[in-house]
Enzyme design. Structure first.
Site, PDB file in Angstrom:
ATOM      1  N   SER A 247      -8.139  34.014  18.834  1.00 38.59           N
ATOM      2  CA  SER A 247      -6.816  33.674  19.380  1.00 38.59           C
ATOM      3  C   SER A 247      -6.282  34.912  20.097  1.00 38.59           C
ATOM      4  CB  SER A 247      -5.870  33.308  18.229  1.00 38.59           C
ATOM      5  OG  SER A 247      -4.521  33.347  18.667  1.00 38.59           O
TER       6      SER A 247
ATOM      7  N   TYR B  17      -2.144  35.380   9.915  1.00 38.30           N
ATOM      8  CA  TYR B  17      -2.968  34.622  10.868  1.00 38.30           C
ATOM      9  C   TYR B  17      -3.605  35.569  11.888  1.00 38.30           C
ATOM     10  CZ  TYR B  17      -4.190  31.332  14.619  1.00 38.30           C
ATOM     11  OH  TYR B  17      -4.861  30.619  15.589  1.00 38.30           O
TER      12      TYR B  17
END
Ligand code: NDP
Length: 258
Positions: free
Chosen positions: A152, A165
């Site tokens: 990501s 995350y």
């Protein structure tokens, strides 16, 4: 070059897609099948996988649904055995299952930290552990294989409340760079795919109000990417000439600054 090779450049290849029951994985499985690959689709929701396989078969493709929780290492090894037995050794692994649960660190949401670490790191490693032997063997026989890990932009950028995350995704990107150094010489191309915001079920698991407001507000300044945008990027990575490896690919909504 034959018309078949041009239209279906992944003919003869065996792809495995995790997180294939929704979002990026689902769109990518369909796209890889359209490009000619036989595709094993992995996730926990068997009903969603069956619907996906039906759609792929409707368009003349071949797909194998395997309902599996990737945090269960033994179950993932069994899945890998089934892929080898029923489709042949995998030569394209899209290691994509993941979860995003932002929360201020001082809330001490240890259960959410653990879920992200278990899936985004341990689950990812279980899949790498189960399929690397097939990728290396297939690359030796066919001249190329792909390991594409979904990271990501959170791996590189700073998003307050997304620390855990982002940490898991930084792991994915850094791991991918290291694996290139080991596997590249064996014709296995390793890529880290780093998308910006994509409209999927990922956002529906978010419970933190601040993060939800930020996500909702972002829609006013940008068109989120679609799963299909990312799927086509996965297809592009896998159809490059064997000598070319996109080691890190960042795909962003045009209106997302960082
Ligand atoms: P989705 O929530 O739509 O997809 C997540 C997938 O992971 C689902 O298919 C889910 O299926 C599967 N999954 C969840 N837990 C497990 C498990 N324990 N075992 C096996 N499969 C599991 O989200 P996205 O498509 O957006 O996410 C795909 C990847 O993209 C993730 O790694 C995410 O971090 C990354 N990403 C997403 C971005 C976005 O904005 N959407 C941006 C950057 C990266 P099931 O519940 O059936 O098991």
């Amino acid at each position: 070059m034959s018309t078949e090779t041009l239209a279906k450049p992944l003919t003869g290849r065996v792809a495995v897609v995790t997180g294939a029951s929704s979002g990026i994985g689902e769109a990518s499985a369909e796209h890889l099948a359209r490009l000619g690959a036989r595709v094993a689709v992995l996730a926990r929701r068997a009903d969603r996988l069956r619907e996906l396989v039906a759609r792929i078969e409707e368009h003349g493709g071949t797909a194998l649904p395997i309902a599996v929780d990737v945090t269960d290492a033994a179950a993932v090894r069994s899945a890998a055995d089934r892929v080898a037995a029923e489709l042949g050794d995998a030569d394209l692994l899209f290691n994509n299952a993941g979860v995003m649960l932002p929360a201020p660190i001082e809330e001490l949401a240890a259960d959410q930290w653990q879920r992200q670490i278990d899936l985004n790191i341990t689950g990812l490693m279980n899949v790498i552990g189960a399929f690397t032997p097939q990728l290396v063997k297939a690359a030796g026989e066919r001249g190329v294989a792909d390991l594409i890990n979904t990271s990501s932009i959170a791996a590189q950028n700073i998003f307050p409340t997304f620390a855990v995350y982002s940490g898991t995704k930084a792991y994915v990107s850094h791991l991918s760079r290291h694996l290139r150094a080991e596997l590249g010489a064996k014709n296995v191309r390793v890529s880290a795919l780093e998308p910006g915001i994509v409209g999927t079920e990922l956002q529906s698991h978010v419970t933190d109000d601040g993060a939800l407001q930020w996500l909702e507000g972002s829609k006013e300044t940008m068109d989120w990417l679609t799963p299909q945008d990312v799927a086509e990027t996965v297809g592009f990575i896998a159809t490059l000439p064997p000598r070319a490896n996109l080691q890190q690919v960042t795909i962003m909504p045009t209106g997302q600054p960082s």
